[in-house]
Design a protein around this motif. Structure first.
Motif, PDB file in Angstrom:
ATOM      1  N   UNK A  88     -62.542 -55.772  -3.495  1.00 38.88           N
ATOM      2  CA  UNK A  88     -61.653 -55.507  -4.621  1.00 38.88           C
ATOM      3  C   UNK A  88     -60.222 -55.851  -4.250  1.00 38.88           C
ATOM      4  N   UNK A  89     -59.414 -56.021  -5.269  1.00 39.22           N
ATOM      5  CA  UNK A  89     -57.970 -56.136  -5.072  1.00 39.22           C
ATOM      6  C   UNK A  89     -57.429 -54.716  -5.148  1.00 39.22           C
ATOM      7  N   UNK A  90     -57.287 -54.087  -3.985  1.00 35.96           N
ATOM      8  CA  UNK A  90     -57.032 -52.644  -3.953  1.00 35.96           C
ATOM      9  C   UNK A  90     -55.610 -52.260  -4.270  1.00 35.96           C
ATOM     10  N   UNK A  91     -54.669 -52.696  -3.456  1.00 41.27           N
ATOM     11  CA  UNK A  91     -53.252 -52.381  -3.636  1.00 41.27           C
ATOM     12  C   UNK A  91     -52.455 -53.298  -2.711  1.00 41.27           C
ATOM     13  N   UNK A  92     -51.130 -53.255  -2.775  1.00 37.61           N
ATOM     14  CA  UNK A  92     -50.348 -54.165  -1.931  1.00 37.61           C
ATOM     15  C   UNK A  92     -50.595 -53.989  -0.439  1.00 37.61           C
ATOM     16  N   UNK A  93     -51.096 -52.832  -0.039  1.00 40.27           N
ATOM     17  CA  UNK A  93     -51.329 -52.584   1.385  1.00 40.27           C
ATOM     18  C   UNK A  93     -52.568 -53.304   1.893  1.00 40.27           C
ATOM     19  N   UNK A  94     -53.661 -53.287   1.123  1.00 41.56           N
ATOM     20  CA  UNK A  94     -54.928 -53.864   1.591  1.00 41.56           C
ATOM     21  C   UNK A  94     -55.222 -55.225   0.982  1.00 41.56           C
ATOM     22  N   UNK A  95     -54.547 -55.572  -0.129  1.00 40.73           N
ATOM     23  CA  UNK A  95     -54.807 -56.848  -0.780  1.00 40.73           C
ATOM     24  C   UNK A  95     -56.241 -56.932  -1.263  1.00 40.73           C
ATOM     25  N   UNK A  96     -56.790 -58.148  -1.266  1.00 45.85           N
ATOM     26  CA  UNK A  96     -58.208 -58.343  -1.588  1.00 45.85           C
ATOM     27  C   UNK A  96     -58.986 -58.151  -0.297  1.00 45.85           C
ATOM     28  N   UNK A  97     -59.837 -57.133  -0.251  1.00 40.59           N
ATOM     29  CA  UNK A  97     -60.497 -56.794   1.014  1.00 40.59           C
ATOM     30  C   UNK A  97     -61.927 -56.322   0.787  1.00 40.59           C
ATOM     31  N   UNK A  98     -62.696 -56.377   1.861  1.00 40.45           N
ATOM     32  CA  UNK A  98     -64.076 -55.909   1.907  1.00 40.45           C
ATOM     33  C   UNK A  98     -64.056 -54.518   2.514  1.00 40.45           C
TER      34      UNK A  98
END
Length: 359
Positions: A337-347
């Motif tokens: 998902x595109x979580x937030x500015x901290x994690x970006x698009x991540x698994x």
């Protein structure tokens, strides 16, 4: 309006979060690395909360902009209808003016009977009244739409103001976390240096004692306990398709296309309102992934969370939804998902209390 209640709740949460964050104890030089780490964990938790709030407001901005665009389109349609009605009336008035109109004398002489005369008068009156009613109805609808547009624009402005305030709070919290993280690293380095100095002093003392006592000294070669526990958990990309039979009408090739698209964007940035190609918000990311399988989804997380059918047996490629957020389910309790500015698009692991939508 529901949006206003949502923003009121979000604002209250922000005020509370900011109060707690700014109320953290002042970092003292005497703080141990463990104490500093505890404060860093707490600060990171508050920052994560701010990210979540900002993401929700961003989705509200998306939805309100979509509603406003729809209202503007409806206003354009009604404006065209009004212009057509007014044009029809104008041409009828002009025709009546050129021909002298329908006079009472012509009705009297042209009527074949008293009943025919009454019918002709009634018809002429109804035509005039009908024209006026149609124009007035269109005007009333247009007036209501203008008011609706004004309300939606005001809501959009309010949401964008909230978004700007959140961005400022996020920046402040990020700076705080960065400063605190550096102090944790400095404290850990100081602790390691002190431990190394103490070990060196102890080693020299042991050497002196051994020489004085005529014993044999065996130098300390350091910690011989090596950590052989390697992480053998490999990431096999989109091959993890979950358990159980596929649900919904998505074909295997479509699910593969969705999951492959999701994997291809891991590492991209999270940006409020972004739809690619190198930055996304949560709904923009899900919309992109499904588009690669030839499926058109609505723009907002709220609309995406209502697509298809809710399932208790999610498969890779289904939409995972919770709290105004959406992502692509990968299987095995994992998502991209595109979580937030901290994690970006991540698994990462699915968390919270989500539900799953399958098409």
């Amino acid at each position: 309006m529901n949006f206003r209640r949502t923003i009121a709740r979000a604002t209250a949460g922000l005020v509370l979060g900011a109060t707690v964050l700014t109320g953290l104890p002042t970092i003292a030089l005497a703080d141990t690395p463990a104490e500093l780490q505890a404060k860093l964990d707490q600060a990171n938790s508050h920052l994560s909360g701010l990210y979540d709030e900002a993401s929700r407001v961003s989705e509200e901005v998306n939805k309100t902009q979509e509603d406003l665009d729809a209202t503007n389109a409806e206003i354009e349609q009604k404006t065209a209808e009004l212009a057509q009605a007014q044009d029809t009336l104008s041409r009828r008035v002009a025709s009546n003016y050129k021909t002298g109109g329908v006079s009472l004398v012509s009705i009297l002489f042209d009527s074949t009977s008293f009943e025919d005369m009454v019918n002709r008068i009634t018809y002429a009156s109804k035509v005039s009244d009908s024209d006026a009613q149609i124009i007035q109805q269109v005007k009333d609808i247009q007036s209501d739409l203008d008011q609706k547009r004004t309300d939606q624009q005001q809501l959009l402005d309010d949401l964008k103001a909230q978004q700007a305030e959140l961005d400022a709070k996020v920046t402040e919290a990020q700076n705080y976390v960065s400063s605190l993280d550096q102090q944790v690293q400095d404290a850990l380095e100081a602790e390691r240096a002190a431990a190394a100095a103490a070990a060196e002093a102890a080693q020299r003392e042991a050497e002196r004692n051994a020489e004085n006592n005529g014993g044999n000294y065996v130098p300390n070669s350091g910690n011989q306990n090596t950590n052989n526990n390697s992480n053998n958990n490999t990431n096999n990309g989109g091959s993890n398709s979950g358990s159980g039979s596929a649900s919904g009408s998505l074909s295997a090739s479509q699910r593969n296309a969705i999951v492959s698209a999701a994997w291809s964007k891991v590492g991209c940035s999270y940006v409020y309102g972004a739809t690619g190609p190198n930055a996304y918000d949560c709904s923009g990311f899900v919309q992109y992934c499904y588009a690669q399988a030839g499926i058109s989804l609505p723009r907002t997380s709220y609309a995406q969370g209502a697509c298809g059918t809710t399932t208790s047996n999610p498969q890779a490629g289904d939409i995972v939804c919770w709290g105004g957020h959406v992502g692509i389910y990968i299987g095995g309790g994992m998502m991209i998902d595109a979580g937030n500015p901290s994690v970006g698009v991540s698994y990462r692991s699915v968390y919270g209390s989500p539900w799953y939508q399958t098409l």
